[in-house]
Design a protein around this motif. Structure first.
Motif, PDB file in Angstrom:
ATOM      1  N   ALA A 189       1.090  -1.191   0.067  1.00  0.00           N
ATOM      2  CA  ALA A 189      -0.010  -0.015   0.040  1.00  0.00           C
ATOM      3  C   ALA A 189       1.070   1.298   0.129  1.00  0.00           C
ATOM      4  O   ALA A 189       0.461   2.367  -0.723  1.00  0.00           O
ATOM      5  CB  ALA A 189      -0.961  -0.078   1.115  1.00  0.00           C
ATOM      6  N   ASP A 190       2.034   1.175   0.743  1.00  0.00           N
ATOM      7  CA  ASP A 190       2.908   2.322   0.743  1.00  0.00           C
ATOM      8  C   ASP A 190       3.473   2.978  -0.610  1.00  0.00           C
ATOM      9  O   ASP A 190       3.892   3.798  -0.844  1.00  0.00           O
ATOM     10  CB  ASP A 190       3.960   2.116   1.609  1.00  0.00           C
ATOM     11  CG  ASP A 190       4.754   1.022   1.527  1.00  0.00           C
ATOM     12  OD1 ASP A 190       4.821   0.477   0.455  1.00  0.00           O
ATOM     13  OD2 ASP A 190       5.637   1.025   2.568  1.00  0.00           O
ATOM     14  N   GLU A 191       3.422   2.095  -1.576  1.00  0.00           N
ATOM     15  CA  GLU A 191       3.901   2.443  -3.012  1.00  0.00           C
ATOM     16  C   GLU A 191       2.835   3.473  -3.544  1.00  0.00           C
ATOM     17  O   GLU A 191       3.294   4.204  -4.670  1.00  0.00           O
ATOM     18  CB  GLU A 191       3.948   1.118  -4.126  1.00  0.00           C
ATOM     19  CG  GLU A 191       4.967   0.217  -3.472  1.00  0.00           C
ATOM     20  CD  GLU A 191       5.255  -0.841  -4.667  1.00  0.00           C
ATOM     21  OE1 GLU A 191       6.398  -1.447  -4.614  1.00  0.00           O
ATOM     22  OE2 GLU A 191       4.347  -1.065  -5.335  1.00  0.00           O
ATOM     23  N   LEU A 192       1.505   3.639  -3.134  1.00  0.00           N
ATOM     24  CA  LEU A 192       0.617   4.343  -3.699  1.00  0.00           C
ATOM     25  C   LEU A 192       1.346   5.938  -3.803  1.00  0.00           C
ATOM     26  O   LEU A 192       0.946   6.555  -4.713  1.00  0.00           O
ATOM     27  CB  LEU A 192      -0.756   4.359  -3.048  1.00  0.00           C
ATOM     28  CG  LEU A 192      -1.385   3.040  -3.590  1.00  0.00           C
ATOM     29  CD1 LEU A 192      -2.687   2.910  -2.705  1.00  0.00           C
ATOM     30  CD2 LEU A 192      -2.058   3.377  -5.160  1.00  0.00           C
ATOM     31  N   ALA A 193       1.983   6.087  -2.735  1.00  0.00           N
ATOM     32  CA  ALA A 193       2.320   7.621  -2.938  1.00  0.00           C
ATOM     33  C   ALA A 193       3.569   7.838  -3.968  1.00  0.00           C
ATOM     34  O   ALA A 193       3.238   8.922  -4.391  1.00  0.00           O
ATOM     35  CB  ALA A 193       3.258   7.860  -1.359  1.00  0.00           C
ATOM     36  N   ARG A 194       4.192   7.037  -4.200  1.00  0.00           N
ATOM     37  CA  ARG A 194       5.164   6.980  -5.392  1.00  0.00           C
ATOM     38  C   ARG A 194       4.497   7.017  -6.651  1.00  0.00           C
ATOM     39  O   ARG A 194       4.572   7.524  -7.750  1.00  0.00           O
ATOM     40  CB  ARG A 194       5.947   5.935  -5.507  1.00  0.00           C
ATOM     41  CG  ARG A 194       7.142   5.994  -4.363  1.00  0.00           C
ATOM     42  CD  ARG A 194       8.063   7.392  -4.480  1.00  0.00           C
ATOM     43  NE  ARG A 194       8.801   7.259  -5.513  1.00  0.00           N
ATOM     44  CZ  ARG A 194       9.086   8.500  -6.227  1.00  0.00           C
ATOM     45  NH1 ARG A 194       8.910   9.586  -5.798  1.00  0.00           N
ATOM     46  NH2 ARG A 194      10.057   8.352  -7.313  1.00  0.00           N
ATOM     47  N   VAL A 195       3.337   6.060  -6.662  1.00  0.00           N
ATOM     48  CA  VAL A 195       2.323   6.072  -7.856  1.00  0.00           C
ATOM     49  C   VAL A 195       1.787   7.618  -8.137  1.00  0.00           C
ATOM     50  O   VAL A 195       1.966   7.946  -9.290  1.00  0.00           O
ATOM     51  CB  VAL A 195       1.119   5.102  -7.586  1.00  0.00           C
ATOM     52  CG1 VAL A 195       0.330   5.042  -9.002  1.00  0.00           C
ATOM     53  CG2 VAL A 195       1.818   3.675  -7.614  1.00  0.00           C
TER      54      VAL A 195
END
Length: 366
Positions: A86-92
Motif C-alpha cells: 500500500a505504501d507504494e501508492l504515494a510514489r504512484v
C-alpha cells in the motif's frame, strides 16, 4: 580491440513495429509494453524512441516506471502488476502513474488513499488465464466501488489477458471473449484486452486500448504466421565474429562431451558468444546462424564464452567474419529469433530478455 559481440538495436524497426500495431487497430490506442528492460532491448532508449508515437507505456513494476521517469519520459505509464504494498501508492501518485488492481487488498489500499489527482485504474478480470484478476462474477462489484470513488471514477478501464490468442484453435479465445464482452457491456466499460497475438490476429478483441509487447521487438508470437506478423522487423541483432577457424578430419569431435562429430572433413569456426552472454546452452546441433551473411548451423555444445559453427560450405568465411546469432546480417539476410528459439526448445522472450549485461547494446536509427 574489444570483444566483438554486441546487440545492435534498430530503433527504426521498433517504431515500424509499433506503427504496425497501431494501424491494425485504428480505433484503439496502444500501450507500448516495456517491461523486463523492454524485453532485453533497453528500457529508456526504447521509450525515448517511441515517446512521439505511443500515447502511453506499460511496465511490470514501480522500479521500471521510476527508471523511465528518471530517463525523462513524461508519457503516461501503467503498472501491469499493480502495487505490491500500500505504501507504494504515494510514489504512484508522485510519478503520475496508472495502476492495475487484481486483488481485494489493492482495491482497499486504493480506496483508502486520498490522491490530489485521480489515479488511472485498470481492473483486471480473470477471464480464463487463471493467473491474476477478479472472477467475472465479482468484477462488477469491484467496478461499482471504484466508480463511486472520486479518486478513480473518471479513469477506469477493464483489463484481461488471453491464454491462447496465439493458437490456431480459437475455441478458448472465443470463450474468454464471450465472458469479457458480456461484462464490458454490462458495465459500459472501456476495455484493454489485446496482447501481441490478439493485436495481430484477433481484431474482435481490439478495445479502447491494446497492449502490444513482444511484437514491438520483431518477434512473431503467432502459432501460424499471418500477413500482418510477416511485416514485423527484427529490432535486436545479436552480432559477433569468428575468432578462430580450424580444419577437422571426418569423425573428429567438437566441444564438451564430443556431442557432434564431423561427418566429413570439416571446417569449424569459433564464435565469441556463449551462455555467459545469455545465448541458450540448450541450443542443439543444427541451430541456425548466419556467417558472412550465409546460413549455417551450430555444431557442438555452447560454452560459457564461445560456440562453434560449421564453415565447410562457406569457404570465404575466416577470422573476423561477421556472425549473426539472430537478427539482420550486413547483407540484409534475416535470421528470426523465433527460429533460433525453436531449436533451443524455448520462446523468443527468453532469448531476448536473457542477453546479459556484459553484451553491449548499440542503438541506431535513421
Amino acid at each position: 580491440m574489444a570483444r566483438p559481440l554486441r546487440a545492435d538495436i534498430d530503433l527504426d524497426a521498433l517504431c515500424h513495429n509499433y506503427r504496425l500495431a497501431r494501424d491494425l487497430a485504428p480505433t484503439s490506442r496502444s500501450l507500448a509494453v516495456l517491461k523486463a528492460d523492454a524485453y532485453g532491448h533497453g528500457l529508456v532508449p526504447c521509450a525515448r524512441a517511441l515517446e512521439g508515437l505511443a500515447p502511453a507505456f506499460a511496465v511490470a513494476c514501480l522500479e521500471e516506471a521510476e527508471a523511465l521517469r528518471e530517463g525523462g519520459i513524461t508519457a503516461p505509464i501503467v503498472l501491469l502488476e499493480g502495487i505490491f504494498s500500500a505504501d507504494e501508492l504515494a510514489r504512484v501518485e508522485a510519478l503520475k502513474l496508472g495502476t492495475v488492481v487484481h486483488s481485494d487488498w489493492q482495491v482497499e489500499a486504493l480506496l483508502s488513499h486520498r490522491p490530489a489527482e485521480p489515479i488511472p485504474t485498470w481492473v483486471k478480470v480473470d477471464s480464463g488465464m487463471h493467473r491474476l484478476g477478479f472472477a467475472p462474477e465479482r468484477a462488477a462489484s469491484v467496478w461499482a466501488r471504484l466508480s463511486a470513488a472520486p479518486a478513480q471514477a473518471c479513469d477506469l478501464h477493464l483489463m484481461s489477458h488471453f491464454a491462447t490468442a496465439d493458437h490456431a484453435d480459437t475455441a478458448y479465445f472465443e470463450h474468454q471473449m464471450r465472458t469479457l464482452n458480456a461484462l464490458a457491456e454490462t458495465l459500459n466499460a472501456p476495455t484493454c484486452l489485446a496482447n501481441s497475438p490478439a493485436t495481430l490476429a484477433r481484431p474482435e478483441s481490439h478495445g479502447a486500448w491494446n497492449r502490444p509487447g513482444v511484437m514491438l521487438y520483431g518477434s512473431d508470437p503467432l502459432e501460424a504466421s499471418n500477413s500482418a506478423s510477416r511485416e514485423l522487423e527484427p529490432v535486436m541483432t545479436l552480432r559477433s565474429q569468428l575468432i578462430a577457424v580450424r580444419d577437422l578430419d571426418e569423425g573428429e569431435p567438437v566441444g564438451y562431451g564430443g556431442r557432434w562429430r564431423a561427418p566429413r572433413p570439416s571446417r569449424i569456426g569459433v564464435v565469441a558468444c556463449g551462455y555467459g552472454d545469455g545465448y541458450d546452452r540448450h541450443a542443439i546441433d543444427g541451430t541456425p546462424a548466419l556467417v558472412a551473411g550465409r546460413r549455417t548451423t551450430l555444431v557442438g555444445k555452447v560454452s560459457m564464452d564461445m560456440l562453434t559453427v560449421d564453415l565447410t560450405d562457406i569457404p570465404e568465411a575466416d577470422i573476423g567474419s561477421e556472425v549473426v546469432l539472430w537478427g539482420r546480417a550486413a547483407n540484409g539476410e534475416v535470421l528470426s529469433v523465433d527460429e533460433v528459439a525453436r531449436h533451443c526448445d524455448t520462446i523468443s522472450y527468453t532469448l531476448l530478455t536473457g542477453v546479459l549485461p556484459r553484451v553491449p547494446r548499440r542503438y541506431h536509427s535513421g
